[in-house]
Design an enzyme around this catalytic site. Structure first.
Site, mmCIF file in Angstrom:
data_model
loop_
_atom_site.group_PDB
_atom_site.id
_atom_site.type_symbol
_atom_site.label_atom_id
_atom_site.label_comp_id
_atom_site.label_asym_id
_atom_site.label_seq_id
_atom_site.Cartn_x
_atom_site.Cartn_y
_atom_site.Cartn_z
ATOM 1 C CG HIS A 1 16.053 0.569 46.213
ATOM 2 N ND1 HIS A 1 17.098 0.243 45.502
ATOM 3 C CD2 HIS A 1 16.297 0.050 47.147
ATOM 4 C CE1 HIS A 1 17.892 -0.007 45.848
ATOM 5 N NE2 HIS A 1 17.473 -0.369 47.206
ATOM 6 C CD GLU B 1 16.848 3.507 42.500
ATOM 7 O OE1 GLU B 1 17.260 2.494 41.676
ATOM 8 O OE2 GLU B 1 16.376 3.033 43.625
ATOM 9 C CG HIS C 1 20.035 1.505 42.903
ATOM 10 N ND1 HIS C 1 18.954 0.452 43.185
ATOM 11 C CD2 HIS C 1 21.369 0.879 42.721
ATOM 12 C CE1 HIS C 1 19.855 -0.652 43.125
ATOM 13 N NE2 HIS C 1 20.951 -0.551 43.059
HETATM 14 O O1 LHY Z 1 16.880 -1.057 42.192
HETATM 15 C C1 LHY Z 1 15.819 -1.548 42.288
HETATM 16 N N1 LHY Z 1 14.868 -0.599 42.370
HETATM 17 O O2 LHY Z 1 15.149 0.878 42.221
HETATM 18 N N2 LHY Z 1 15.191 -2.703 42.560
HETATM 19 C C2 LHY Z 1 15.938 -3.646 43.416
HETATM 20 C C3 LHY Z 1 15.154 -5.030 43.594
HETATM 21 C C4 LHY Z 1 15.868 -5.673 44.619
HETATM 22 C C5 LHY Z 1 15.479 -5.560 45.826
HETATM 23 C C6 LHY Z 1 15.960 -6.352 46.854
HETATM 24 C C7 LHY Z 1 17.121 -7.218 46.600
HETATM 25 C C8 LHY Z 1 17.517 -7.355 45.082
HETATM 26 C C9 LHY Z 1 16.901 -6.562 44.096
HETATM 27 C C10 LHY Z 1 17.268 -3.728 42.421
HETATM 28 O O3 LHY Z 1 18.439 -3.689 43.056
HETATM 29 O O4 LHY Z 1 17.291 -4.234 41.252
HETATM 30 ZN ZN ZN Z 2 17.058 0.979 43.368
#
Ligand code: LHY
Ligand code: ZN
Length: 308
Positions: free
Chosen positions: A197, A72, A69
């Site tokens: 993340h 981040e 992402h």
């Molecule tokens: O993006 C973030 N935080 O940065 N959190 C993840 C949480 C997550 C982790 C694993 C599987 C699905 C979702 C997200 O994609 O929403």
């Molecule tokens: Zn993320």
């Protein structure tokens, strides 16, 4: 001049700087680091992959990716830190040396290169890729909703303008397709998958696409507990841990769930500092402490993988 450019590990670096760094650190440490190209992004940028470890035959491997992402920023900072620590402390840090002699670490500093560039040039809070969505003026797919793991069933959107847009199909994005292809091609060696993340200070493991317990839930829970306990020892940073669905939220299409279901048993998602005071805008002054404590957790998990 013959002055070697010194890389700043305690600052956020733009993509050009990170790409120059990955070329240099591989060139300067040929016995430990090799760079390859995982693929090319939607906008045509290379996605580089570093293989870190002493060359050896049929070694187990741990895959670590950062920069899913775009906003981040502490995530790519950690991947840079991990490689630095590996090359600087190989031979002096006994734990790290043992790991590097017996494991290979594939380190992907930035998966979502187009999004990362966009956060530097246009919108600091961008999350997704930057692909064009047909029939929409909105750009991008959430790479962590784009994997073939309960795809788009829960905690994801089928609307292109949403930040959790799952994409037109699983692996619709060049970036996620490239990552999935690499892991599929190396399943015999890849025993661990760590995706980094921010923020929340959590260590998550499958599943996020449902409340069902993973068949290895007990072991993964123990590995996560030990990892966050190790992390805590350095700066007393408190992490929660557990299956993604109950620990953060239900969300389908995540890379960790997908990796687990294709057979990478030790699959974890790190949510680094902080818990919301600065959020995605974590100050550079916290990069060192965040990276150092996360190293302890990664070493803990990696040792478990090596010994099991
Ligand atoms: O993006 C973030 N935080 O940065 N959190 C993840 C949480 C997550 C982790 C694993 C599987 C699905 C979702 C997200 O994609 O929403
Ligand atoms: Zn993320």
């Amino acid at each position: 001049s013959n002055i070697r450019a010194v890389h700043s590990y305690e600052k956020y670096n733009d993509l050009d700087t990170i790409n120059a760094w990955s070329a240099n650190i591989a060139a300067q440490n040929p016995s430990l680091v090799t760079r390859s190209q995982l693929g090319t992004s939607y906008e045509g940028r290379p996605i580089y992959l570093l293989k870190v470890g002493r060359s050896g035959s049929n070694k187990k491997a741990v895959f670590i990716d950062c920069g899913f992402h775009a906003r981040e920023w502490v995530s790519p900072a950690f991947c840079q830190w991990f490689v630095k620590e590996s090359v600087e402390n190989y031979g002096s840090d006994a734990v790290l040396t043992n790991l590097l002699n017996n494991l290979d670490f594939y380190v992907l500093p930035v998966l979502n290169v187009d999004g990362y560039v966009f956060t530097w040039s246009s919108n600091r809070m961008w999350r997704k890729t930057r692909s064009v969505n047909s029939g929409s003026t909105c750009f991008g797919t959430d790479p962590n909703r784009n994997f073939n793991a309960g795809w788009c069933t829960v905690g994801a959107s089928s609307r292109a303008c949403d930040d959790t847009y799952c994409g037109s199909t699983p692996e619709s994005e060049r970036e996620t397709k490239a990552l999935a292809n690499f892991i599929r091609s190396n399943l015999s060696s890849i025993k661990g998958y760590l995706t980094v993340h921010s923020y929340s200070q959590m260590l998550l493991f499958p599943y996020s696409y449902s409340y069902a317990l993973a068949r290895d839930h007990t072991e993964l829970n123990t590995v996560a507990k030990n990892a966050v306990d190790q992390l805590f020892t350095l700066h007393r940073t408190r992490y929660t841990y557990g299956p993604g669905g109950t620990t953060i939220y239900l969300a389908a299409g995540g890379s960790d769930d997908w990796a687990y279901d294709v057979g990478v048993k030790y699959s974890f998602t790190f949510e680094l500092r902080d818990t919301g005071r600065y959020g995605f805008l974590l100050p550079e002054s916290q990069i060192k402490a965040t990276s150092e404590e996360t190293m302890l957790a990664v070493k803990s998990i990696s040792n478990h993988i090596l010994n099991n």
